[in-house]
Design a protein around this motif. Structure first.
Motif, mmCIF file in Angstrom:
data_model
loop_
_atom_site.group_PDB
_atom_site.id
_atom_site.type_symbol
_atom_site.label_atom_id
_atom_site.label_comp_id
_atom_site.label_asym_id
_atom_site.label_seq_id
_atom_site.Cartn_x
_atom_site.Cartn_y
_atom_site.Cartn_z
ATOM 1 N N THR A 21 0.806 -1.229 0.050
ATOM 2 C CA THR A 21 -0.060 0.022 -0.007
ATOM 3 C C THR A 21 0.757 1.311 0.008
ATOM 4 N N GLN A 22 2.071 1.173 0.099
ATOM 5 C CA GLN A 22 3.165 2.115 0.297
ATOM 6 C C GLN A 22 3.873 2.488 -0.959
ATOM 7 N N ARG A 23 4.459 1.388 -1.235
ATOM 8 C CA ARG A 23 5.375 1.494 -2.502
ATOM 9 C C ARG A 23 4.704 1.375 -3.810
ATOM 10 N N LEU A 24 3.708 0.657 -3.920
ATOM 11 C CA LEU A 24 3.038 0.600 -5.216
ATOM 12 C C LEU A 24 2.206 1.973 -5.633
ATOM 13 N N PRO A 25 1.683 2.753 -4.819
ATOM 14 C CA PRO A 25 1.382 3.986 -5.140
ATOM 15 C C PRO A 25 2.328 4.905 -5.471
ATOM 16 N N ARG A 26 3.495 4.652 -4.887
ATOM 17 C CA ARG A 26 4.991 5.682 -5.364
ATOM 18 C C ARG A 26 5.223 5.348 -6.519
ATOM 19 N N ALA A 27 5.092 3.979 -7.044
ATOM 20 C CA ALA A 27 5.486 3.591 -8.404
ATOM 21 C C ALA A 27 4.680 3.848 -9.416
ATOM 22 N N VAL A 28 3.353 3.387 -9.281
ATOM 23 C CA VAL A 28 2.341 3.453 -10.300
ATOM 24 C C VAL A 28 1.327 4.752 -10.014
ATOM 25 N N GLU B 239 1.555 -3.391 -19.208
ATOM 26 C CA GLU B 239 1.076 -2.506 -18.298
ATOM 27 C C GLU B 239 1.851 -1.774 -17.165
ATOM 28 N N ALA B 240 2.757 -2.801 -16.689
ATOM 29 C CA ALA B 240 3.530 -2.303 -15.339
ATOM 30 C C ALA B 240 4.667 -1.539 -16.152
ATOM 31 N N GLU B 241 5.063 -1.543 -17.171
ATOM 32 C CA GLU B 241 5.997 -0.766 -17.902
ATOM 33 C C GLU B 241 5.562 0.465 -18.161
ATOM 34 N N ARG B 242 4.348 0.442 -18.618
ATOM 35 C CA ARG B 242 3.751 1.838 -18.909
ATOM 36 C C ARG B 242 3.568 2.616 -17.642
ATOM 37 N N ALA B 243 3.216 1.888 -16.463
ATOM 38 C CA ALA B 243 3.001 2.596 -15.180
ATOM 39 C C ALA B 243 4.240 3.013 -14.696
#
Ligand code: CO8
Length: 258
Positions: free
Chosen positions: A144-151, A170-174
């Protein structure tokens, strides 16, 4: 050291940690994480290693924390044992760069482990997700902390609230992964990338890693000051003298402190 759940190898200046619990899709049990910490400790202490790669199998980087091991935990078991988070942060505290090479599933704790690394190289087969909501719980090691910072908030919130998976494209685009490569060449690409990093001056590599990570922990002004001071400090390094002399003399540098 003998490893039960990992294959640990040295490939010249790169330390390779392969999660190896195939029947459970590399589900992250305590013993596996303890072994990973021991391998990281070894590579960190080894002057012959300049960068580290963590990878899994073709089918799964890691399908999450071990559900079988934790399903009957009481709150007290989880809290007192500081379940999972106890030593996971060792990946993050490693001062040498750690590259995650992800093929197949990187779910729950597997996605969180990949995000703790400095960057992710993904095979085109990679799938990322935080499906904890489907198990009646929530991410516990940074989802919940690193994912919002990444995408960004929208995608992170949607993924955590629905448990949907994100494919490699999608992961690369995001911005979750640095690069997507064909599954068959993932390990080769990850090792080549890590070898390139390991060919540079290790103190400089460590300073750069520290400075980029600082950007997530400080205001812009503080981060810029930290960067400038590190830049100034680099002029105290023999490798800076060598790097700039080599440029002037039109020859490749020979860094001594690798
Ligand atoms: N834990 C334990 N065993 C697992 C796990 C897991 N996370 N994932 C898969 N396995 C086991 C399966 O039970 C199965 O074992 P068996 O053959 O004995 O039945 C074997 O691996 C193969 O799995 P499947 O038969 O399910 O394989 P499929 O190809 O059909 O499906 C999936 C693959 C989609 C990956 C599916 O296995 C799955 O959904 N797994 C669970 C994914 C998940 O929910 N992960 C989140 C776990 S919770 C978590 O990580 C919390 C993190 C917070 C704590 C902080 C850090 C860890």
């Amino acid at each position: 050291m003998e490893y039960q759940y990992l294959i640990v190898e040295r490939r010249e200046r790169v330390g390779l940690i392969q999660l190896n619990r195939p029947k459970q899709l590399n589900a992250l049990c305590d013993a596996l994480v303890d072994e990973m910490v021991a391998a990281l400790d070894d590579f960190e202490a080894d002057d012959g290693i300049g960068a580290i790669v963590i990878t899994g199998s073709e089918k799964a980087f890691a399908a999450g924390a071990d559900i079988t091991a934790m399903k009957d935990f009481s709150h007290m078991d989880a809290y007192r044992g500081d379940y999972i988070t106890r030593n996971w942060e060792r990946v993050k505290t490693c001062r040498k760069p750690v590259v995650a090479a992800v093929a197949g599933y990187a779910l729950g704790g597997g996605c969180e482990l990949a995000m703790m690394c400095d960057f992710i190289l993904a095979a085109d087969s990679a799938q990322f997700g935080q499906p904890e909501i489907k198990l009646g719980t929530l991410p516990g090691a940074g989802g919940t902390q690193r994912l919002p910072r990444a995408v960004g908030k929208a995608k992170a919130m949607e993924m955590c609230l629905t448990g949907r998976l994100m494919n490699a494209e999608e992961a690369e685009r995001a911005g979750l992964v640095a690069r997507v490569v064909p599954a068959a060449s993932l390990l080769e690409e990850a090792l080549a990338t890590a070898a390139r990093i390991a060919s540079f001056s290790l103190p400089v590599v460590m300073m750069i890693k520290e400075a980029v990570n600082r950007s997530f922990e400080s205001s812009l002004q503080e981060g810029l000051l930290f960067e400038r001071r590190s830049f100034h400090a680099s002029f105290g390094l023999e490798d800076q003298k060598e790097g700039m002399a080599a440029f002037s003399e039109k020859r490749p540098p020979e860094f001594r402190h690798r």
